[in-house]
Design an enzyme around this catalytic site. Structure first.
Site, PDB file in Angstrom:
ATOM      1  N   HIS A 210       0.834  -1.204   0.000  1.00 14.65           N
ATOM      2  CA  HIS A 210       0.000   0.000   0.000  1.00 14.65           C
ATOM      3  C   HIS A 210       0.870   1.255   0.000  1.00 14.65           C
ATOM      4  CE1 HIS A 210      -3.201  -2.872   1.384  1.00 14.65           C
ATOM      5  NE2 HIS A 210      -3.860  -2.174   0.478  1.00 14.65           N
ATOM      6  N   MET A 213       3.130   3.603  -5.412  1.00 16.20           N
ATOM      7  CA  MET A 213       3.212   2.859  -6.669  1.00 16.20           C
ATOM      8  C   MET A 213       1.926   2.048  -6.896  1.00 16.20           C
ATOM      9  SD  MET A 213       6.436   0.679  -8.038  1.00 16.20           S
ATOM     10  CE  MET A 213       6.405  -0.464  -6.689  1.00 16.20           C
ATOM     11  N   HIS A 214       1.367   1.503  -5.818  1.00 12.57           N
ATOM     12  CA  HIS A 214       0.075   0.801  -5.938  1.00 12.57           C
ATOM     13  C   HIS A 214      -0.992   1.798  -6.406  1.00 12.57           C
ATOM     14  CE1 HIS A 214      -3.644  -1.269  -4.970  1.00 12.57           C
ATOM     15  NE2 HIS A 214      -3.930  -0.395  -4.011  1.00 12.57           N
ATOM     16  N   HIS A 250      -7.008   6.646  -3.252  1.00 13.18           N
ATOM     17  CA  HIS A 250      -7.905   5.697  -2.568  1.00 13.18           C
ATOM     18  C   HIS A 250      -7.276   4.987  -1.369  1.00 13.18           C
ATOM     19  CE1 HIS A 250      -5.742   2.521  -4.660  1.00 13.18           C
ATOM     20  NE2 HIS A 250      -6.346   1.664  -3.876  1.00 13.18           N
TER      21      HIS A 250
HETATM   22 ZN   LIG Z   1      -5.797  -0.196  -2.956  1.00 11.73          ZN
END
Ligand SMILES: [Zn+2]
Length: 471
Positions: A210, A213-214, A250
């Site tokens: 998390h 980059m994610h 997010h």
């Molecule tokens: Zn996520």
């Protein structure tokens, strides 16, 4: 003495180095890329900002490491986790915090990264690590990659390295340009850049999974989904803006542990959000805070910014995996009844929620090399949580016990119970588009590959048992 003081002093803040592979030779041999193509694509103002940052940076005598310099140091396998724990800022208190059924008590786990670094820009502190600077040598290669940003094989690991860890900022600037959002919403480029840097910095770089980059990877996937013929022709600029913003933010300030961990350690955010979508609420509220702080939307009517903030929340909250059945049931029902009407704004919003959910869990639909890396990273993050739980005599959460939960086992379960059900419905929605077919093909192949690895592990385990019995 605070219960966790040793834990804090010894281990917190250790930077996790990703186990990326070295750059493919073919990329380094690219000689035809256009130097400065990306720079020309971004407005001159941004270049000016970069120059200012750069001069400040060099004045401070901080040398930024280029990829070639650090290449030798890059590990080729996942590092040992003995020194690594989630970067949860803890402020220990000796005051009674109630029993939590443990011998050693985790007194209070307080805020995450943001509260320690909030408003750095407003306080005039120059960030040291996440400047949106592309080294000249890599600018062309990053630019070359951006020209293929809508392809499913886009390698975010490589892109992140080519941009010196600035994949999220670079990608978002590019996508906002591509979708004409800067012009449409008359966005101030300096404010936009400042906002994106703040978002990127609020991701925890030491989280194996998390991290920024994610977020960049999810945003790239979202961009691909926004181009789906079934969806694209109905979307308004505001919806595109919301979809990209929600994807980018997010998971912002994700602490690297899950909601049950926050609840059982009595984190203040768990009580603030009454144990409901604790992390997602935090991601949303943090995003709203950063948006307001940046002034990015301050020129828009108040009613419009209120709608933006509320819809961002609705999108981000949809990524709560515990609400999977709720969304899946509604999605199925729409498809069964053939009553999705994308002229209807509410239905479009619902499909953006679904698209974001798909983008968030699309790792198993990527090509094997990337899919495997993401799978290993997420399990690494689970195991770190398990290590902390073990250390403090908390019950080890499902999938967090490295001794019993294998990476292939976790991935096969994830694919079977979470990914496949959602993507089967997405296939129905897109009527088996080219992209969907490609994703489903990868998904099937990857599941077979994980099964093969699981079988190999079992086989090796049995062999070891037999050897130990013989000896
Ligand atoms: Zn996520």
């Amino acid at each position: 003495m605070p219960v966790l003081s040793g834990f804090l002093n010894a281990k917190l803040g250790k930077m996790w180095k990703a186990g990326e592979q070295l750059l493919p030779t073919s990329v380094w041999m690219l000689s035809t890329y256009q130097q400065g193509a990306l720079a020309l694509e971004l407005p001159e103002l941004i270049q000016l900002v970069k120059l200012v940052w750069k001069s400040k940076h060099s004045l401070q005598g901080t040398k930024r490491k280029g990829i070639s310099e650090s290449e030798e140091a890059l590990p080729t396998t996942l590092p040992l986790r003995t020194e690594a724990v989630p970067f949860i800022h803890t402020r220990m208190s000796t005051a009674n915090s109630g029993e939590i059924g443990t011998k050693k008590k985790v007194k209070r786990l307080l805020s995450f990264q943001r509260y320690f670094h909030a408003s750095r820009l407003l306080r005039g502190i120059v960030p040291q690590t996440s400047l949106h600077l592309l080294d000249g040598d890599y600018l062309g290669q990053a630019s070359h990659m951006l020209s293929k940003v809508g392809t499913w094989s886009f390698d975010m690991f490589l892109f992140d390295r080519l941009t010196n860890g600035n994949s999220l900022v670079t990608l978002l600037c590019h996508l906002f340009n591509v979708h004409g959002l800067i012009e449409h919403f008359q966005l101030d480029m300096v404010k936009l850049h400042r906002f994106l840097v703040t978002v990127q910095e609020d991701y925890h770089s030491q989280n194996p999974y998390h991290n920024a980059m994610h977020a960049a990877d999810v945003t790239q996937a979202m961009h691909c989904y926004l181009k789906e013929p079934k969806l694209a022709r109905f979307l308004t600029p505001l919806e595109t803006f919301l979809a990209l913003m929600a994807a980018a933010a997010h998971d912002v300030d994700h602490p690297g542990v899950n909601q049950p961990f926050l609840i059982k350690t009595k984190h203040h955010l768990a009580s603030l959000y009454q144990n409901v979508s604790v992390l997602e609420n935090h991601h949303w509220r943090s995003t709203v805070g950063m948006l307001r702080e940046s002034g990015l939307l301050s020129h828009l009517p108040v009613e419009m910014t209120q709608v933006i903030e509320q819809q961002l929340g609705s999108l981000i909250l949809a990524t709560d995996i515990s609400r999977q059945n709720e969304f899946l049931g509604r999605f199925k029902s729409h498809l069964d009844n053939d009553d999705l009407c994308l002229q209807d704004a509410d239905h479009r919003h619902f499909m953006l929620q679904i698209a974001l959910k798909c983008a968030d869990i699309c790792n198993p639909c990527r090509v094997w090399g990337m899919s495997k890396q993401w799978g290993e990273r997420v399990c690494e993050e689970f195991y770190r949580q398990g290590d902390v739980e073990r250390q403090f005599d908390l019950e080890i959460s499902p999938m967090c016990n490295q001794q019993t939960d294998s990476v292939p086992g976790i991935q096969i379960g994830f694919i079977t119970y979470i990914v496949e059900p959602l993507f089967n419905e997405w296939t129905r929605f897109t009527e088996s588009s080219v992209l969907t077919e490609s994703m489903m093909c990868h998904l099937r192949n990857n599941k077979v590959k994980w099964r093969g690895l699981l079988h190999k592990q079992h086989h090796n385990g049995e062999e070891n048992e037999q050897l130990s019995e013989v000896s």
